[in-house]
Design a protein around this motif. Structure first.
Motif, PDB file in Angstrom:
ATOM      1  N   ILE A 145     -42.252  50.437  -5.831  1.00 26.50           N
ATOM      2  CA  ILE A 145     -42.780  51.485  -5.075  1.00 26.50           C
ATOM      3  C   ILE A 145     -44.554  51.020  -5.177  1.00 26.50           C
ATOM      4  CG2 ILE A 145     -41.499  53.091  -5.416  1.00 26.50           C
ATOM      5  CD1 ILE A 145     -43.222  54.359  -7.625  1.00 26.50           C
ATOM      6  N   VAL A 173     -40.895  57.098  -1.330  1.00 27.57           N
ATOM      7  CA  VAL A 173     -41.378  56.082  -2.161  1.00 27.57           C
ATOM      8  C   VAL A 173     -40.967  54.644  -1.504  1.00 27.57           C
ATOM      9  CG1 VAL A 173     -41.842  57.246  -4.083  1.00 27.57           C
ATOM     10  CG2 VAL A 173     -39.923  56.107  -3.940  1.00 27.57           C
ATOM     11  N   GLY A 174     -39.979  54.759  -0.438  1.00 25.55           N
ATOM     12  CA  GLY A 174     -39.473  53.568   0.111  1.00 25.55           C
ATOM     13  C   GLY A 174     -38.554  52.726  -0.546  1.00 25.55           C
ATOM     14  N   LEU A 175     -37.870  53.350  -1.719  1.00 27.36           N
ATOM     15  CA  LEU A 175     -36.736  52.915  -2.261  1.00 27.36           C
ATOM     16  C   LEU A 175     -35.565  52.970  -1.502  1.00 27.36           C
ATOM     17  CD1 LEU A 175     -37.138  53.978  -6.172  1.00 27.36           C
ATOM     18  CD2 LEU A 175     -37.438  51.834  -5.045  1.00 27.36           C
ATOM     19  N   MET A 176     -35.449  53.996  -0.613  1.00 33.58           N
ATOM     20  CA  MET A 176     -34.206  54.117   0.245  1.00 33.58           C
ATOM     21  C   MET A 176     -34.767  54.116   1.717  1.00 33.58           C
ATOM     22  SD  MET A 176     -31.648  56.808  -1.519  1.00 33.58           S
ATOM     23  CE  MET A 176     -30.263  56.104  -2.490  1.00 33.58           C
ATOM     24  N   LEU A 185     -40.106  51.366 -10.413  1.00 29.03           N
ATOM     25  CA  LEU A 185     -41.331  51.344 -10.414  1.00 29.03           C
ATOM     26  C   LEU A 185     -42.266  50.023  -9.942  1.00 29.03           C
ATOM     27  CD1 LEU A 185     -42.577  53.100 -14.083  1.00 29.03           C
ATOM     28  CD2 LEU A 185     -42.394  54.051 -11.631  1.00 29.03           C
ATOM     29  N   GLU A 200     -39.709  54.345 -16.625  1.00 31.16           N
ATOM     30  CA  GLU A 200     -38.800  52.864 -17.238  1.00 31.16           C
ATOM     31  C   GLU A 200     -39.975  52.061 -17.154  1.00 31.16           C
ATOM     32  OE1 GLU A 200     -35.851  53.468 -17.993  1.00 31.16           O
ATOM     33  OE2 GLU A 200     -34.672  54.660 -16.571  1.00 31.16           O
ATOM     34  N   LEU A 201     -40.295  51.689 -18.519  1.00 29.96           N
ATOM     35  CA  LEU A 201     -41.301  50.471 -18.477  1.00 29.96           C
ATOM     36  C   LEU A 201     -40.950  49.309 -19.351  1.00 29.96           C
ATOM     37  CD1 LEU A 201     -43.643  53.716 -19.857  1.00 29.96           C
ATOM     38  CD2 LEU A 201     -44.166  51.938 -17.892  1.00 29.96           C
ATOM     39  N   SER A 231     -32.788  47.884 -16.483  1.00 31.70           N
ATOM     40  CA  SER A 231     -33.390  48.751 -17.322  1.00 31.70           C
ATOM     41  C   SER A 231     -34.335  49.946 -16.469  1.00 31.70           C
ATOM     42  CB  SER A 231     -34.728  47.575 -17.912  1.00 31.70           C
ATOM     43  OG  SER A 231     -35.680  47.370 -16.863  1.00 31.70           O
ATOM     44  N   ALA A 289     -46.135  57.414  -8.417  1.00 33.44           N
ATOM     45  CA  ALA A 289     -44.890  57.995  -8.805  1.00 33.44           C
ATOM     46  C   ALA A 289     -44.042  57.827 -10.119  1.00 33.44           C
ATOM     47  CB  ALA A 289     -43.774  57.910  -7.744  1.00 33.44           C
ATOM     48  N   ILE A 290     -43.406  58.599 -10.567  1.00 33.69           N
ATOM     49  CA  ILE A 290     -42.516  58.501 -11.639  1.00 33.69           C
ATOM     50  C   ILE A 290     -41.193  58.933 -11.083  1.00 33.69           C
ATOM     51  CG2 ILE A 290     -41.553  58.856 -13.976  1.00 33.69           C
ATOM     52  CD1 ILE A 290     -44.577  59.863 -14.672  1.00 33.69           C
ATOM     53  N   VAL A 291     -40.231  57.887 -10.948  1.00 35.79           N
ATOM     54  CA  VAL A 291     -38.981  58.177 -10.381  1.00 35.79           C
ATOM     55  C   VAL A 291     -38.038  58.439 -11.473  1.00 35.79           C
ATOM     56  CG1 VAL A 291     -37.068  57.756  -8.568  1.00 35.79           C
ATOM     57  CG2 VAL A 291     -39.466  57.081  -8.194  1.00 35.79           C
ATOM     58  N   GLU A 292     -37.630  59.429 -11.591  1.00 38.33           N
ATOM     59  CA  GLU A 292     -36.578  59.787 -12.920  1.00 38.33           C
ATOM     60  C   GLU A 292     -37.506  59.764 -14.117  1.00 38.33           C
ATOM     61  OE1 GLU A 292     -32.294  59.760 -11.011  1.00 38.33           O
ATOM     62  OE2 GLU A 292     -33.440  57.983 -11.265  1.00 38.33           O
ATOM     63  N   ASN A 293     -36.915  58.820 -14.918  1.00 36.53           N
ATOM     64  CA  ASN A 293     -37.527  58.597 -16.419  1.00 36.53           C
ATOM     65  C   ASN A 293     -38.338  57.478 -16.016  1.00 36.53           C
ATOM     66  OD1 ASN A 293     -35.806  60.420 -17.700  1.00 36.53           O
ATOM     67  ND2 ASN A 293     -34.397  58.869 -17.656  1.00 36.53           N
ATOM     68  N   ILE A 303     -47.749  52.837   1.158  1.00 35.95           N
ATOM     69  CA  ILE A 303     -47.370  53.297  -0.050  1.00 35.95           C
ATOM     70  C   ILE A 303     -48.614  53.100  -1.352  1.00 35.95           C
ATOM     71  CG2 ILE A 303     -46.770  50.675  -1.060  1.00 35.95           C
ATOM     72  CD1 ILE A 303     -44.504  53.877  -1.022  1.00 35.95           C
ATOM     73  N   ARG A 337     -36.692  59.267  -3.152  1.00 36.28           N
ATOM     74  CA  ARG A 337     -36.702  57.987  -3.135  1.00 36.28           C
ATOM     75  C   ARG A 337     -36.581  57.381  -1.568  1.00 36.28           C
ATOM     76  NH1 ARG A 337     -33.052  55.051  -6.954  1.00 36.28           N
ATOM     77  NH2 ARG A 337     -33.044  56.591  -8.919  1.00 36.28           N
ATOM     78  N   ARG A 351     -41.036  43.725  -0.586  1.00 35.40           N
ATOM     79  CA  ARG A 351     -39.813  43.445  -1.366  1.00 35.40           C
ATOM     80  C   ARG A 351     -39.640  42.090  -1.242  1.00 35.40           C
ATOM     81  NH1 ARG A 351     -34.954  47.264  -1.029  1.00 35.40           N
ATOM     82  NH2 ARG A 351     -35.646  49.318  -1.285  1.00 35.40           N
ATOM     83  N   ASP A 410     -30.720  49.708  -0.369  1.00 36.57           N
ATOM     84  CA  ASP A 410     -31.148  50.822  -0.978  1.00 36.57           C
ATOM     85  C   ASP A 410     -31.185  50.719  -2.477  1.00 36.57           C
ATOM     86  OD1 ASP A 410     -31.822  52.122   1.375  1.00 36.57           O
ATOM     87  OD2 ASP A 410     -29.817  53.258   1.494  1.00 36.57           O
ATOM     88  N   VAL A 411     -32.059  51.095  -2.981  1.00 32.40           N
ATOM     89  CA  VAL A 411     -32.131  51.151  -4.582  1.00 32.40           C
ATOM     90  C   VAL A 411     -31.609  52.606  -5.084  1.00 32.40           C
ATOM     91  CG1 VAL A 411     -33.665  50.490  -6.581  1.00 32.40           C
ATOM     92  CG2 VAL A 411     -33.995  49.462  -4.789  1.00 32.40           C
ATOM     93  N   THR A 425     -36.598  49.451 -14.369  1.00 32.24           N
ATOM     94  CA  THR A 425     -38.099  49.089 -14.073  1.00 32.24           C
ATOM     95  C   THR A 425     -38.120  48.801 -12.787  1.00 32.24           C
ATOM     96  OG1 THR A 425     -37.686  47.173 -14.978  1.00 32.24           O
ATOM     97  CG2 THR A 425     -38.724  48.532 -16.302  1.00 32.24           C
ATOM     98  N   GLN A 431     -49.361  54.876 -15.336  1.00 33.57           N
ATOM     99  CA  GLN A 431     -49.112  53.630 -14.310  1.00 33.57           C
ATOM    100  C   GLN A 431     -49.237  54.446 -12.852  1.00 33.57           C
ATOM    101  OE1 GLN A 431     -46.320  53.495 -12.257  1.00 33.57           O
ATOM    102  NE2 GLN A 431     -45.403  55.335 -13.196  1.00 33.57           N
TER     103      GLN A 431
END
Lengths: 304, 254
Positions: free
Chosen positions: B92, A53-56, B89, A89-90, B84, A83-87, A78, A50, B97, B251-252, B86, A147
Motif C-alpha cells: 500500500i 488501498v489497492g490490495l484487491m 503494509l 504487522e511489522l 508474516s 493505513a493499518i490493515v487489520e493488525n 496511493i 482492501r 507491485r 488479490d491479497v 507484512t 508508519q
C-alpha cells in the motif's frame, strides 16, 4: 458540502467465485471528518478497505482518491493513503526505527526529521531502537500508526485501531485522531466493532451489511442530542391502563414501557398519568446509543 | 530508478537483519575453509603448477552451497512477507507491485553474484598462499573463472525457477523442495533420460553447466554450451513472464 471529497467509491462491486461480497457500494468521504465504518462480521468491511488501498481489485466500479483513479494511476493515488490493515504487522526482527526507515524509503520526500517527529508523536522515543519482537501489542499499535502517518496522508484508514491499547492509550489515540482531522484536515476512516468507541470518536458512521450500504448517520454533539428525541422508560402500575393513554408507539418492558419523546412531552405524559391515578415509580431517560441503532438497522442478523 | 535502488536497499536491510542469513553466510565461509583444509599437502611427482590447477578445479563444493543458499532465499523472500502479513503494509505504498516483485528478485541475484565473487577471490587467494610462485595469469585461472561464471548462471536460473514457484504457489516449502530436488538430481535425471531424444529440451537435464568450463564441445552437436544456454534461456523467459503476470494481478486476501 462543496469540498472535494478525499475518497469516492462509485458503484463498487466485488464478486469472488459466484458470491457477491460487495454490491454496488458508493460513498464519499471528506477532508477533516472521522468516519466510522460499521457492519456485522462478514459484511464486507475488510474487503472494502482492501479495495481502497489497492490490495484487491474491484470487479466493477471506480475508486478515486483525491480525484485520482486508483486503478489508472496507482502510485499517484496511493501516495495520499496511510493505513493499518487489520493488525499492524511489522518486521519483528528489525528495530522500530529500521521499520520506519524501511517505509520512509518507499515514499519520496520523507526526511529523517519527519521520522523523528512521528516517533515523538506516538511516544515511542525510548524504545525505538529495540527490536519489534520485544514490543507489547500497544507499542506495536503505536508503531503501526507511525508508519501510517509518515508520509502525511490525506486519508488515514484504520482497521480495529485500539485493539490492545490500554484505556489511557485509547484516550490519547482518540485525541490524536481528532487532532489530525481538525488541524490537518485529514480524513480518517475507522473500522471497528466497538460501537461505543466509534460513537466517541466519529462524526459520521457508515453501516454496511451483505456488501450494501444500509445506514448512514451523523453523530451529533451531545447537547444537540439532549434537545432531540430521547427514549424514556416509565415504571408504572397498572401498566395496561397507562399504555392505553399513550398516543405514540411504545415498547413494553418489565413493570412499564418505553417511549421515544421530546422533553415537553414527558411532562405532559406525567400529568396525564397522575390525573388517571396511575402509580409512577420511576422515570428514566436514556439517549439512544449507536448500539441500539446499529442493531435496529442491521436487524441483529447474523452472517450470511 | 532511484526508487528501485531504495527498494533493493530495503530488501538488503531485511535480509541482513535476520540471524538465519548470518548463519548461512557463516556456513558458506566454513565450506571454503574446509575445502582448503582438505587439500593434500604435497602431491608426489607433480609440479607446483599442476598442484595449483588441481586445487582450483577441485574446489567447486562452495559453488553448490551458493546455489543452495540462493534457492533458499528465492523461496522465502516473498513468501515470508505473506506469512508474516507484512505484505499488506508493503503493497500500500506508492510503488507498483512490479517494482516490489523485481526488487526482491534482484536482491537474491545480487546475493548469489556477491557470494560467487567472494568465493572466486578467496579461493584464488588461498591457491597462491598454498602454492606461491605460480605465474599470473595462467590457464587454470581462466578455467576457474569460467567455472565460477557458469555456476553463477546455474544459480541465476535456479533463483528464477524457485521465485516463480514461490510467487505462483505462495508455498515456500513446495518451491524449496521442488527446486532443490531438480538441482541436486539434475545429473541423475539427465542420465536416466538420456535415451529419450526429447529429454534434452527439459531444463533440468541442462542444468549442469560447469562441466563446460574445461571443454567447449559436447558429446554431440546438440550437447554444447550454447545449446544448453538456449534451452535454459527459453525457460527463463517463460518463468519471468509467468511470475510477473501472476503477481501483478493477484488479490491479497491473506
Amino acid at each position: 458540502m462543496t469540498k472535494q471529497p478525499v475518497v469516492q467509491l462509485e458503484n463498487i462491486s466485488k464478486v469472488i467465485g459466484n458470491k457477491t461480497i460487495i454490491d454496488q457500494l458508493s460513498f464519499e468521504l471528506y477532508p477533516g471528518e472521522v468516519v466510522g465504518f460499521l457492519g456485522p462480521n462478514g459484511a464486507g468491511k475488510t474487503t472494502t478497505i482492501r479495495m481502497i488501498v489497492g490490495l484487491m481489485a474491484p470487479t466493477s466500479g471506480k475508486i478515486l482518491i483525491e480525484g485520482i483513479d486508483i486503478d489508472q494511476e496507482f502510485e499517484k493515488a496511493i501516495r495520499h493513503v496511510g493505513a493499518i490493515v487489520e493488525n499492524p504487522e511489522l518486521y519483528k526482527y528489525m528495530s522500530g526505527y529500521n521499520n520506519l526507515v524501511h517505509y520512509a524509503r518507499m515514499v519520496d520526500g520523507v526526511t529523517d526529521e519527519r521520522i523523528e517527529e512521528v516517533i515523538e508523536l506516538v511516544g515511542l522515543q525510548n524504545r525505538i531502537e529495540q527490536k519489534v519482537k520485544t514490543y507489547s501489542l500497544g507499542m506495536r499499535q503505536r508503531l503501526g500508526l507511525a508508519q501510517a502517518l509518515l508520509h502525511k496522508p490525506r486519508l488515514l484508514i484504520l482497521d480495529e485501531p485500539t485493539n490492545g491499547l490500554d484505556p489511557a492509550g485509547i484516550r490519547e489515540f482518540r485525541d490524536y485522531l481528532r487532532y489530525v482531522a481538525d488541524q490537518e484536515g485529514v480524513c480518517v476512516l475507522v473500522s471497528s466493532h466497538l460501537l461505543s468507541e466509534i460513537e466517541l470518536m466519529c462524526d459520521r458512521t457508515l453501516i454496511i451489511q451483505s456488501g450494501k450500504l444500509i445506514g448512514e448517520k451523523q453523530i451529533q454533539v451531545k447537547q444537540e442530542k439532549s434537545q432531540g428525541q430521547k427514549i424514556v422508560r416509565f415504571e408504572v402500575s397498572p401498566v395496561d391502563k397507562a399504555v392505553s393513554l399513550l398516543s405514540s408507539t411504545y415498547q413494553a418492558v418489565s413493570d412499564g414501557f418505553e417511549v421515544e419523546m421530546g422533553r415537553e412531552a414527558v411532562a405532559a405524559l406525567v400529568q396525564k398519568l397522575v390525573a388517571e391515578n396511575i402509580q409512577i415509580y420511576a422515570i428514566e431517560t436514556r439517549v439512544k446509543s449507536l448500539e441500539d441503532e446499529f442493531l435496529e438497522i442491521t436487524g441483529g442478523k447474523s452472517v450470511d | 530508478m532511484i526508487k528501485f535502488v531504495r527498494l533493493i536497499q530495503n530488501e538488503n536491510m531485511k535480509m541482513f537483519s535476520r540471524v538465519s542469513n548470518w548463519v548461512m553466510v557463516g556456513f558458506f565461509f566454513l565450506v571454503i575453509l574446509f575445502n582448503v583444509a582438505m587439500t593434500p599437502a604435497d602431491l608426489p611427482n607433480a609440479s607446483v603448477e599442476d598442484q595449483f590447477s588441481y586445487f582450483l578445479s577441485g574446489s567447486d563444493s562452495p559453488l553448490l552451497v551458493i546455489t543452495a543458499l540462493s534457492i533458499i532465499w528465492a523461496s522465502s523472500i516473498m513468501a515470508a512477507e505473506f506469512s508474516s502479513g507484512t505484505i499488506k503494509l508493503l503493497l500500500i505504498r506508492p510503488v507498483t507491485r512490479v517494482k516490489i516483485l523485481w526488487s526482491k528478485y534482484t536482491l537474491v541475484v545480487l546475493y548469489a553474484l556477491g557470494l560467487t565473487i567472494i568465493y572466486f577471490l578467496l579461493t584464488l587467494l588461498f591457491a597462491y598462499i598454498l602454492y606461491p610462485g605460480v605465474s599470473f595469469p595462467n590457464e587454470s585461472i581462466t578455467i576457474f573463472a569460467k567455472m565460477s561464471g557458469l555456476s553463477f548462471i546455474e544459480s541465476l536460473f535456479m533463483i528464477t525457477l524457485t521465485y516463480f514457484l514461490a510467487v505462483t504457489s505462495y508455498n515456500r516449502s513446495l518451491a524449496l523442495g521442488v527446486s532443490l530436488f531438480l538441482y541436486l538430481m539434475s545429473s541423475v535425471l539427465a542420465f536416466v533420460l538420456q535415451t529419450k531424444p526429447w529429454s534434452k529440451y527439459l531444463f533440468f537435464t541442462q542444468l549442469n553447466l560447469t562441466k563446460y568450463a574445461s571443454f567447449d564441445g559436447g558429446i554431440s552437436a546438440m550437447n554444447t554450451l550454447s545449446f544448453s544456454l538456449c534451452v535454459l534461456g527459453v525457460y527463463f523467459i517463460l518463468f519471468i513472464v509467468a511470475t510477473w503476470i501472476t503477481f501483478a494481478s493477484r488479490d491479497v486476501a491473506s
